[in-house]
Write an enzyme that holds these catalytic residues in place. Sequence first.
Site, PDB file in Angstrom:
ATOM      1  N   ASP A 109       1.732  15.190  14.211  1.00 49.93           N
ATOM      2  CA  ASP A 109       2.094  14.823  12.739  1.00 49.93           C
ATOM      3  C   ASP A 109       0.468  14.990  11.936  1.00 49.93           C
ATOM      4  OD1 ASP A 109       3.769  14.189  10.999  1.00 49.93           O
ATOM      5  OD2 ASP A 109       3.755  11.952  11.112  1.00 49.93           O
ATOM      6  N   GLY A 117       8.574   2.024   7.950  1.00 53.33           N
ATOM      7  CA  GLY A 117       8.427   0.582   7.519  1.00 53.33           C
ATOM      8  C   GLY A 117       7.495   0.426   6.178  1.00 53.33           C
ATOM      9  N   LEU A 146       0.799  -1.258   0.130  1.00 55.21           N
ATOM     10  CA  LEU A 146       0.002  -0.047  -0.196  1.00 55.21           C
ATOM     11  C   LEU A 146       0.947   1.176  -0.159  1.00 55.21           C
ATOM     12  CD1 LEU A 146      -2.719  -1.097   2.634  1.00 55.21           C
ATOM     13  CD2 LEU A 146      -3.040  -0.781   0.173  1.00 55.21           C
ATOM     14  N   GLY A 147       2.015   1.391   0.665  1.00 56.47           N
ATOM     15  CA  GLY A 147       2.847   2.345   0.611  1.00 56.47           C
ATOM     16  C   GLY A 147       4.119   2.027   1.463  1.00 56.47           C
ATOM     17  N   GLY A 201       6.780   4.079   4.259  1.00 62.14           N
ATOM     18  CA  GLY A 201       7.147   4.978   5.026  1.00 62.14           C
ATOM     19  C   GLY A 201       8.548   5.141   5.603  1.00 62.14           C
ATOM     20  N   ALA A 202       8.804   6.024   6.467  1.00 62.11           N
ATOM     21  CA  ALA A 202       9.968   6.162   6.946  1.00 62.11           C
ATOM     22  C   ALA A 202      10.241   4.994   7.843  1.00 62.11           C
ATOM     23  CB  ALA A 202      10.264   7.542   7.512  1.00 62.11           C
ATOM     24  N   LYS A 255       1.405  -2.976   8.870  1.00 60.89           N
ATOM     25  CA  LYS A 255       2.577  -2.263   8.734  1.00 60.89           C
ATOM     26  C   LYS A 255       3.851  -3.375   9.382  1.00 60.89           C
ATOM     27  CE  LYS A 255       2.948   2.561   9.887  1.00 60.89           C
ATOM     28  NZ  LYS A 255       2.424   3.804  10.518  1.00 60.89           N
TER      29      LYS A 255
HETATM   30  N1  LIG Z   1      -4.701   1.861   7.143  1.00 61.00           N
HETATM   31  C1  LIG Z   1      -4.288   2.251   6.050  1.00 61.00           C
HETATM   32  N2  LIG Z   1      -5.009   1.902   4.857  1.00 61.00           N
HETATM   33  C2  LIG Z   1      -4.541   2.279   3.591  1.00 61.00           C
HETATM   34  N3  LIG Z   1      -3.152   2.568   3.200  1.00 61.00           N
HETATM   35  C3  LIG Z   1      -2.407   2.815   4.550  1.00 61.00           C
HETATM   36  C4  LIG Z   1      -3.000   2.506   5.817  1.00 61.00           C
HETATM   37  N4  LIG Z   1      -1.712   3.038   6.473  1.00 61.00           N
HETATM   38  C5  LIG Z   1      -0.794   3.310   5.861  1.00 61.00           C
HETATM   39  N5  LIG Z   1      -1.335   3.206   4.290  1.00 61.00           N
HETATM   40  C6  LIG Z   1      -0.415   3.508   3.366  1.00 61.00           C
HETATM   41  O1  LIG Z   1       1.078   3.446   3.548  1.00 61.00           O
HETATM   42  C7  LIG Z   1       1.797   4.571   3.453  1.00 61.00           C
HETATM   43  C8  LIG Z   1       2.796   4.680   4.504  1.00 61.00           C
HETATM   44  O2  LIG Z   1       2.298   4.460   5.877  1.00 61.00           O
HETATM   45  P1  LIG Z   1       2.662   5.196   7.044  1.00 61.00           P
HETATM   46  O3  LIG Z   1       2.739   6.630   6.651  1.00 61.00           O
HETATM   47  O4  LIG Z   1       1.796   5.117   7.968  1.00 61.00           O
HETATM   48  O5  LIG Z   1       4.079   4.613   7.102  1.00 61.00           O
HETATM   49  P2  LIG Z   1       5.260   5.340   8.115  1.00 61.00           P
HETATM   50  O6  LIG Z   1       6.410   4.076   7.917  1.00 61.00           O
HETATM   51  O7  LIG Z   1       4.526   5.537   9.450  1.00 61.00           O
HETATM   52  O8  LIG Z   1       5.456   6.592   7.333  1.00 61.00           O
HETATM   53  P3  LIG Z   1       6.127   8.034   7.778  1.00 61.00           P
HETATM   54  O9  LIG Z   1       6.383   7.769   9.141  1.00 61.00           O
HETATM   55  O10 LIG Z   1       7.059   8.372   6.775  1.00 61.00           O
HETATM   56  O11 LIG Z   1       4.763   8.656   7.588  1.00 61.00           O
HETATM   57  C9  LIG Z   1       0.819   5.474   3.565  1.00 61.00           C
HETATM   58  O12 LIG Z   1       1.298   6.908   2.793  1.00 61.00           O
HETATM   59  C10 LIG Z   1      -0.514   4.924   2.833  1.00 61.00           C
HETATM   60  O13 LIG Z   1      -0.561   5.284   1.474  1.00 61.00           O
END
Ligand SMILES: Nc1ncnc2c1ncn2[C@@H]1O[C@H](COP(=O)(O)OP(=O)(O)OP(=O)(O)O)[C@@H](O)[C@H]1O
Length: 409
Positions: free
Chosen positions: A140, A20, A14-15, A17-18, A39
């Site tokens: 955030d 994972g 799905l994506g 992030g920093a 995640k």
């Molecule tokens: N519950 C969800 N449903 C759908 N897509 C999601 C969900 N959670 C996260 N994503 C997707 O995954 C991507 C990364 O998630 P997230 O930002 O929570 O990760 P992270 O590692 O905490 O990133 P960062 O700390 O850099 O913002 C998001 O930009 C989103 O596109």
Amino acid sequence: MELDLNNLAAFRVLGRGAMGTVFLAADLSSPSLPPFALKVVDKHDPSAKPDADRRARWEIYVLSRLLNDPHPFLPSLIGSVESPDFLAWAIPFCPAGDLNSLRHSLSPDSVFSAAAIRFYLSEIISALSHLHSIGIVYRDLKPENVLLQSSGHIILTDFDLSRYLHPRFIFPLPLLPSHSPPPRHNRRRRRNLTRIFFSIPAASSTSSPERSALPDQLKKAKSARVSPVSRPRTSFSGERSYSFVGTQEYVSPEVVRGDGHNFAVDWWALGILTYEMAYGRTPFRGRSRKETFRNVLTKQPEFVGKHRSGLTDLISRLLSKDPTRRLGYVGGAEEVKAHPFFNGVKWELLADVGRPPFLATAEEMEEGEVRLNASDRTASFDVRDYFKKVRQEQAAAVKSPSSVSLTEF
Ligand SMILES: Nc1ncnc2c1ncn2[C@@H]1O[C@H](COP(=O)(O)OP(=O)(O)OP(=O)(O)O)[C@@H](O)[C@H]1O
């Protein structure tokens, strides 16, 4: 709920992030459980941020706290699992993207109507109010972290930068002097330790009659985030945090100044987000981080184009440079809710609104309703294999920098 990596089937990424990688996944041992967002932090990822593990554990803690204290616009933990190699946790899947991709899909000018802004702000304020009431300052808030459920209602996500502040400081907040810098040696250390990293572009798009599909390169990249390398104990007084975190364009003046901050940083970020929804850009963005921060400290937001009554006053009051004069500082969420822009909002009935401004498309709904049938299983993969392949590709790339990534999941 304890998840088991052997039972988890991932359908797609799905994506990233920093911290994972996020997968659309399901638990094969619980076929009645809808697919969720999983995640995953790879503990051995050489490119991982040094504090990824600690931040992941904090996020899991906050999500489990929300399990006991649920709120319709906040996610709660579906389950988690830890192995020697991975830390993984599941939250509800939001199939309709986020506020950032939604805004960019709006034509002609990528801005929301006042009615849509009122709707989304009301839900965000309601979520922030709940977080603050359990002592959590979010830190955030940005459009990328406002995810859209298939119902069209929001969910705030990403709690790794959040922080616990003692609830006795929530309301009313003590009127702390706004110019009370921490000891000089702390200050210098914090500035030297700060770093910025840029995340990959957000990975979701939407399409509906009102929303146009966006070519990937036109989507706004996730905003640059400022993250702490460490948060020394001495930097936390119980009532204010002195760590330097947030997303550049959303960072408040007191964070830039290193004055210490509290729940009021969330109201500042709400002002930036409101401005961005209404004008299609953030108010203080400069050509460099230095210029952005200078603007945050000195510039007043410009209200160009059509005057949106009530909204500009709300933004100005949320964007007070002095946190003690900011809307929400003294009276918390109730003070923000009482602003005339929200006249007529039935706060306690928000979750029952049947027709939010934008609903998920049929395609998005379908993905959210994927059930575990035979074809889904064959189309799925094991997240451990995914990371194995990523590592192999990283190793190959080091040997031969021109090699192209083949990992397609
Ligand atoms: N519950 C969800 N449903 C759908 N897509 C999601 C969900 N959670 C996260 N994503 C997707 O995954 C991507 C990364 O998630 P997230 O930002 O929570 O990760 P992270 O590692 O905490 O990133 P960062 O700390 O850099 O913002 C998001 O930009 C989103 O596109």
